[in-house]
Design an enzyme around this catalytic site. Structure first.
Site, PDB file in Angstrom:
ATOM      1  N   CYS A 117      21.054  22.862 -25.372  1.00  0.00           N
ATOM      2  CA  CYS A 117      21.491  21.471 -25.177  1.00  0.00           C
ATOM      3  C   CYS A 117      21.789  20.817 -26.525  1.00  0.00           C
ATOM      4  O   CYS A 117      22.755  21.163 -27.175  1.00  0.00           O
ATOM      5  CB  CYS A 117      20.448  20.694 -24.367  1.00  0.00           C
ATOM      6  SG  CYS A 117      21.108  19.144 -23.708  1.00  0.00           S
ATOM      7  N   HIS A 242      19.229  23.863 -19.432  1.00  0.00           N
ATOM      8  CA  HIS A 242      17.859  23.981 -19.920  1.00  0.00           C
ATOM      9  C   HIS A 242      17.019  24.968 -19.108  1.00  0.00           C
ATOM     10  O   HIS A 242      16.171  24.542 -18.319  1.00  0.00           O
ATOM     11  CB  HIS A 242      17.165  22.614 -19.790  1.00  0.00           C
ATOM     12  CG  HIS A 242      17.559  21.609 -20.806  1.00  0.00           C
ATOM     13  ND1 HIS A 242      17.078  21.621 -22.094  1.00  0.00           N
ATOM     14  CD2 HIS A 242      18.368  20.535 -20.717  1.00  0.00           C
ATOM     15  CE1 HIS A 242      17.587  20.591 -22.767  1.00  0.00           C
ATOM     16  NE2 HIS A 242      18.371  19.914 -21.946  1.00  0.00           N
ATOM     17  N   GLU A 244      14.466  26.502 -20.065  1.00  0.00           N
ATOM     18  CA  GLU A 244      13.051  26.333 -20.424  1.00  0.00           C
ATOM     19  C   GLU A 244      12.383  25.243 -19.593  1.00  0.00           C
ATOM     20  O   GLU A 244      11.164  25.169 -19.545  1.00  0.00           O
ATOM     21  CB  GLU A 244      12.926  26.045 -21.933  1.00  0.00           C
ATOM     22  CG  GLU A 244      13.116  24.602 -22.369  1.00  0.00           C
ATOM     23  CD  GLU A 244      14.561  24.117 -22.362  1.00  0.00           C
ATOM     24  OE1 GLU A 244      15.441  24.844 -21.853  1.00  0.00           O
ATOM     25  OE2 GLU A 244      14.818  22.997 -22.842  1.00  0.00           O
TER      26      GLU A 244
END
Lengths: 287, 980
Positions: A117, A242, A244
């Protein structure tokens, strides 16, 4: 050892959930000035078997921490400098004006770089992707979303190349949360990125058919549905979504329905999400 | 000063922002053919010049050459008819300018001197034919006169010279001192001082409201008579801040009638919590209630979670974006300022605004001057403000709501809340506790002080009228605060570098320092040490300014060097401004002269006690007299399209609700993306547990029955959490009263009943209040277009927010129906309770039958549902709330993108059965093979209504009432805000 040599010697595919040992190599996660996803990034790497240090960029600049002691450098998500002067630009300037030589040395080693990002925006401004022939010039831009504002929603991604990051991945299912993720570049650059198989992931529909630029599957209008690209040598990955943030099964938007379906079919419900594979691949590179 | 000024203009070669920006401007009625946006950097230096080569290197740093170009000191070649440049007024925080300056400093390895800076502005190049009036009103939509300067040129005026560079420097040269204030005045003049402020001896103008009443001014006069001197302006301003309704909650603290001698807060809110905690004994979940910046409950053996909900109504009425932004980042600081510093981990929001399709013509001034902002402008601004605050700070915003009523057209309500997480203990040190010791240094960290946000606390304690001060608006800078937050909760706290911390919110350092001084009984401040944005501020202004992104620390002298070194390395400004003492006094010095010396006892407790009298008249409201339609298809469609029931997903998706990686149940759920009433978030990695958040709000019930209104809000806040699987005994609640005209006995009578309702229902459920806030004067006083005086008051509004701990998030339940063939139940009884309901509003009436609740029955029911959920017997669950069972059924069907076949009892008028807002109810779906076990667990409370299946929602009561494809329900549900 080059990337291809490493993989030539290791045909067993990606590491599996059943837990290979932790590796000794460490990751450096950059923080400071509005970076905000450093903690979940450390957590996901830890679950994938790699310890990470979160380090404020000023401590790297001050020489308190040396890049050379790490094998994976991560620029996590965030709003560095509040997106002033363009998303990721001011942080990239800070890196270029203070750490450029260290960074070049790191890139020359057998190391990996991941930008997610805001981190991808930083990599793009540093020219670490696409980095044709290791020329670190700005060749792509992550422009404001076509919708004109930040958008947060879950998206599906599929790999567009078989590389160290994408190995064995069928699908990534995770959030986007950005205002400037609309990848744009010259037609020549686009052709070259495609020819050199540098498109790592593209946005797609839930059934893995291409998004063809259509909202909301392609959430920002990115050219060719590009969600992430690698450097020419494959060791740097920049990714807008994202993974994660959805490391567990219950972090995925559709988990309540999928859990119900699995339970009724008698299928065991997993605890982690499909997205872990990306991080296992990164960590697996050092095994 | 600045001898050398350069202008760099940045533009995209193909600007992706233009399409939406242009259509937005056209939708506001401006005949614009074409638009270009240009970002302008004005570099003003005096000690160092930049060559053309330097400037082109600077330009290269400020753009991405793939898509952007820049011009240096050259007029643009783009075609246009008008140029509108919007920059900042002198002294306003210019974040982008600061970042650009740092980049230039890094690049040239130099430092800008004092007075040198980079200023940013945006240039709009417009093509089209606009009248001068249109041009100015277009400029008005692009700028806020409180913070922006606007410069308009026609193409001819622009010529070949371009825009002249503007350097917005603040010029305040004299060094003002504190002035004595003469209070031996007649009462009429004292009242004026209280209402309009001290007369400034330099300008002859009033400085803005102190919001002190006559009794308070008498008490102050008496105190200084005893001291044998006149008060200074800073002392008076300081007392006004500390005693403000905003800070001291005088209405909640005052004795009321004969039966509430200890005041509403102690009697109904604090006592409820005390009784509940006592009754729960070992199972008490509270750790810190009411005393700190947030309330805190136990998360698990290792962690606490905090919660606090604030309002920022008055600032948001004037500057919706800035007001909402500072509202959310302000409440973030209430988290960072809890205990020794909690990490903000969830933001929540709530907006009460007028219908955005209405255009009330109301003015703050006479003769159609100072028009209020339209509900649409307010909605757009507050939505963006909270979004920018949370998104830039890396705090997820998964929970919120939006309520429309034209009574909010004069003054909106903006609620902003933050949940924090912190370890209970580190190295034997309890992190929920803090204490400044005498000798500790007073250190302010974060942003600098300017004139922004002066009189915020006293201003929000008054109704909004023409005298509302414009400097009350603050400008937020989330990145400065993010740096501050990170260094405190991720570093300094665990290095034990300070012994106490609090936020600089309302009243600025005057309140934060004096508040912390209570911990050790005294403080001594050197006000001239406070870092300022610009010179020339008077001591009283520095003392009470509410400039944002600052916190105050108490630092033991032995820790000072380490703290200062850490702050410097994180580029967070930290300054010692004095020390804590044990003198019993708050002493302030200004360049060696004592300008304030007030006893802490008087400062905090000298406020004269009030005794308020209330009255209450039970009003009656006729119910609508409409027969039940034969079919309810059209009714259902129009109900789903009501603004208070339909989807506001446009807000949700602008807010990052996934950062920090804890998303479990989010703001929209199911394939059909229906907005939820509750969210669930993991805040501790590796834990099975999660934090559930929900809320209840029923302003339409307030005028009918404030007691039951409070009950409805509490039940709904709790029930939202029960539906996702949070057990009742882990739930705590927060109250936010936003009242109106609180000087009127009738309004106070409603307040008293609502507070009593809070007490009774909270105790009945066993859910303690852990934090609360009130805002008592949400009235707009102004004029209509014909110069008639107009007062628009918000309906008495009580927001109950709930927080609870989910024991195992993997077993939580979402709202959407899941699988064809599942059984649909309603749990809980439906009565003919439609007073103040959305259905009666749809029919043009109000009615009196506000829902009642037997809490004992409800509590037992909630326990059974929690058990069913913990045994994974429930596939979906959704609380029945605004709009009743019919709306709940439609929403769960849309969420699952599956039809349902429903049969309702024939004992009641079917439209009443479907749209009554009776409390205590849920819609749940259950897999057929779990039927027996579910019914055994939930008992007779669960009424089987039908099955999931097909593509339509069909409802029958003896005959077919409605039969609508789910796709059409979805369209009706999502249509009203499409395009927002």
């Amino acid at each position: 050892m080059t990337t291809s040599e490493r993989f030539a010697g290791r045909a067993t595919g990606p590491a599996h959930a059943s837990g290979p040992a932790r590796i000794d190599e460490k990751a450096l996660i950059m923080s400071g000035f509005g970076i905000n996803s450093e903690m979940e990034t450390k957590e996901v790497l830890s679950r994938a078997g790699m310890d990470a240090d979160i380090v404020h960029i000023n401590d790297v600049i001050a020489g308190k921490v040396r890049l050379a002691e790490y094998r994976l450098l991560v620029f996590p998500g965030g709003f560095s400098y509040g997106d002033d002067t363009g998303a990721g630009n001011a942080y990239a300037n800070r890196v270029r004006n203070n750490l450029w030589d260290d960074l070049l040395e790191f890139l020359d080693g057998d190391n990996l770089v991941l930008g997610i990002c805001n981190g991808f925006q930083i990599l793009a401004n540093l020219g670490l992707v696409p980095a044709f022939k290791r020329h670190y010039t700005r060749d792509i831009a992550l422009m404001p979303n076509r919708g004109g504002r930040l958008e947060c929603r879950f998206v599906s991604l599929k790999p567009a190349a078989d590389n160290l990051w994408t190995r064995g991945i069928e699908r990534i299912y995770c959030p986007v949360a950005h205002g400037e993720g609309n990848l744009s570049c010259s037609p020549e650059t686009l052709l070259r990125i495609k020819r050199q198989k540098q498109i790592a992931f593209t946005y797609c529909c839930e059934d893995l058919t291409p998004a063809y630029g259509e909202y909301p599957w392609n959430p920002n209008g990115s050219v060719e549905d590009i969600a992430g690209i690698t450097s020419a040598d494959g060791k740097v990955l920049g990714l807008m979504p994202h993974p994660e943030r959805a490391m567990e099964f219950v972090n995925q938007y559709d988990w309540p329905l999928r859990k119900e379906e699995m339970q009724r079919k008698g299928v065991p419900v997993p605890t982690e999400s499909v997205n872990m594979l990306l991080f296992r691949n990164a960590v697996g590179y050092f095994r | 000063m600045e001898s050398c000024v350069h202008r760099i203009e940045v533009h995209y070669t193909a600007d992706p922002r233009l399409k939406t920006r242009t259509s937005r401007i056209r939708s506001l009625g401006f005949p614009v053919d074409d638009l270009h946006l240009i970002d302008v950097y004005t570099i003003a230096t005096s000690t160092r010049g930049f060559s053309v080569q330097d400037l082109s290197e600077i330009g290269a740093q400020l753009i991405n050459p793939v898509v952007q170009k820049f011009l240096m000191d050259t007029p643009t070649l783009l075609p246009f008819d008008y140029a509108i440049e919007v920059g900042f007024l002198p002294g306003v925080t210019d974040n982008v300018g600061t970042t650009a300056r740092q980049t230039i400093e890094d690049f040239f390895s130099m430092k800008f001197e004092e007075g040198e800076a980079v200023y940013t502005s945006q240039l709009f190049l417009v093509r089209g034919t606009l009248s001068p009036d249109q041009l100015h009103s277009l400029a008005d939509t692009l700028a806020n006169p409180l913070v922006n300067r606007v410069h308009i040129l026609t193409r001819t005026e622009y010529g070949d010279k371009g825009m002249a560079p503007v350097v917005p420097v603040v010029h305040l040269n004299e060094m003002p001192n504190a002035e004595p204030v003469y209070l031996d005045l007649d009462d009429e003049e004292l009242i004026r001082i209280g209402k309009e402020g001290i007369v400034d001896s330099r300008t002859g103008e009033r400085r803005g409201p102190l919001a002190l009443d006559l009794a308070q001014l008498h008490a102050i006069r008496d105190y200084f008579d005893e001291e044998g001197r006149m008060p200074t302006d800073i002392e008076l301003e300081s007392l006004a801040q500390t005693w403000s309704e905003h800070c001291k909650h005088t209405i909640f603290a005052s004795a009321m009638d004969d039966d509430v001698p200890r005041g509403l807060y102690k009697t109904f809110i604090q006592d409820a919590t005390k009784k509940i905690r006592k009754a729960k004994g070992d199972k008490d979940i509270c750790v810190s209630v009411f005393t700190d910046n947030s309330g805190a409950i136990i998360f698990d053996d290792t962690y606490l979670v905090t919660h606090k909900v604030e309002t920022h109504n008055s600032p948001s009425a004037l500057d919706p974006f800035g007001g909402a932004l500072t509202g959310i980042v302000g409440v973030n600081r209430d988290t960072i300022g809890f205990g020794l510093g909690a990490k903000p981990c969830i933001n929540v929001y709530g907006y009460c605004v007028g219908d955005p399709e209405t255009h009330p013509t109301l003015f703050r001034g006479k003769d159609a001057s100072m028009p209020i902002l339209s509900p649409r402008q307010i909605l757009d601004g507050v939505v963006r403000g909270v979004g920018v605050g949370g998104n830039c700070s890396g705090i997820p915003t998964p929970q919120g709501w939006c309520w429309f009523d034209n009574h909010y057209g004069g003054k909106p309500l903006v609620f902003a809340g933050t949940v924090g997480v912190l370890p209970r203990e580190i190295a034997g040190r309890q992190l929920a506790k803090k204490k400044a010791e005498p000798g500790d240094l007073i250190v302010v960290v974060g942003g600098r002080v300017g004139k922004d946000g002066i009189h915020g606390a006293t201003f929000s304690s008054e109704a909004l009228d023409p005298a509302s001060p414009v400097t009350a608006v603050q400008i937020g800078d989330p990145i400065t605060q993010k740096k501050l937050s990170d260094v405190i909760v991720k570093e300094a706290r665990d290095l034990e570098l300070y012994s106490s911390i609090t936020d600089n919110g309302a009243g600025g350092i005057s309140c934060s320092v004096a508040e912390m001084a209570k911990e050790c009984n005294g403080c001594h401040v050197h006000l001239d040490k406070v870092p300022l944005k610009y010179h020339g501020m008077a001591p009283w202004e520095i003392w009470i300014s509410e400039s944002q992104e600052r916190m105050t620390l108490a630092v033991p002298p032995a820790k000072l060097d380490a703290l200062m070194a850490l702050m410097q390395s994180r580029e967070v400004e930290a300054t010692v401004i004095g020390e804590f003492t044990a003198t019993g006094k708050c002493v302030v010095e200004w360049h060696g002269m004592v300008v304030m010396e007030v006893g802490l006892a008087f400062l905090h407790d000298g406020l004269p006690k009030k005794h308020l009298t209330t009255t209450y008249t039970q009003a009656t409201h006729p119910a609508p007299v409409t027969p039940c339609p034969d079919r309810l298809d059209a009714t259902m469609r129009s109900m789903l399209g009501r603004k208070n029931l339909c989807s506001k997903e446009f807000i949700t998706i602008q807010y990052d609700h996934t950062v920090q990686g804890g998303h479990v149940l989010g703001p929209v759920q199911g394939r059909g993306r229906v907005q939820s009433d509750a969210s669930l978030t993991k805040v501790v990695p590796g834990s099975k547990k999660g934090v559930g958040l929900s809320q209840g709000l029923f302003p339409t019930y307030s005028e009918i029955d404030p007691y039951l209104m409070a009950g409805a809000a509490i039940d709904t806040a709790i029930r939202g959490l029960i539906a996702i699987g949070v057990p009742l005994d882990t739930i705590a609640i927060l109250d936010n009263f936003c009242w109106c005209s609180s000087d009127e006995p009738e309004r106070l009578g409603q307040l008293k009943l609502a507070a009593k309702g809070c007490h009774d229902f909270a105790i009945a459920f066993g859910t303690p209040f852990i934090s609360g806030k009130d805002s008592m004067y949400n009235d707009f006083s102004g004029f209509d277009a014909e110069n008639n005086k107009v007062k628009v008051s918000v309906p008495p509004t009580l927001l109950i927010s709930s927080i609870g701990i989910h024991p195992e998030v993997m077993k939580s339940v979402s709202l959407d129906v899941k699988i064809d063939g599942d059984l649909v139940y309603v749990i809980g009884e439906t009565a003919e309770e439609l007073g103040g309901s959305e259905y009666f509003a749809q029919l043009g009436g109000v009615g009196d039958s506000v829902p009642k609740l037997d809490v004992a029955t409800a509590k037992a029911r909630y326990g059974r549902l929690t058990e069913a959920i913990s045994h994974e017997l429930v596939a979906s669950a959704f609380p029945v709330s605004h709009g009743g069972l019919g709306i709940a059924l439609a929403k769960v069907a849309i969420g699952g993108q599956l039809g349902m076949d429903i049969t309702i009892p024939t004992t009641m008028r079917p439209d009443y059965y479907l749209f009554a807002e009776s409390l205590g109810r849920f819609v749940v779906t259950v897999a057929p093979d779990r039927k027996r076990e579910f019914e055994r667990t939930c008992g007779a409370d669960a009424l089987l209504l039908g099955r999931v299946g097909g593509k339509n929602l069909r409802i029958t009561a003896g005959k077919l009432l409605l039969d609508i494809p789910v796709a059409e329900l979805e369209t009706a549900y999502k249509a009203p805000f499409r395009g927002y």
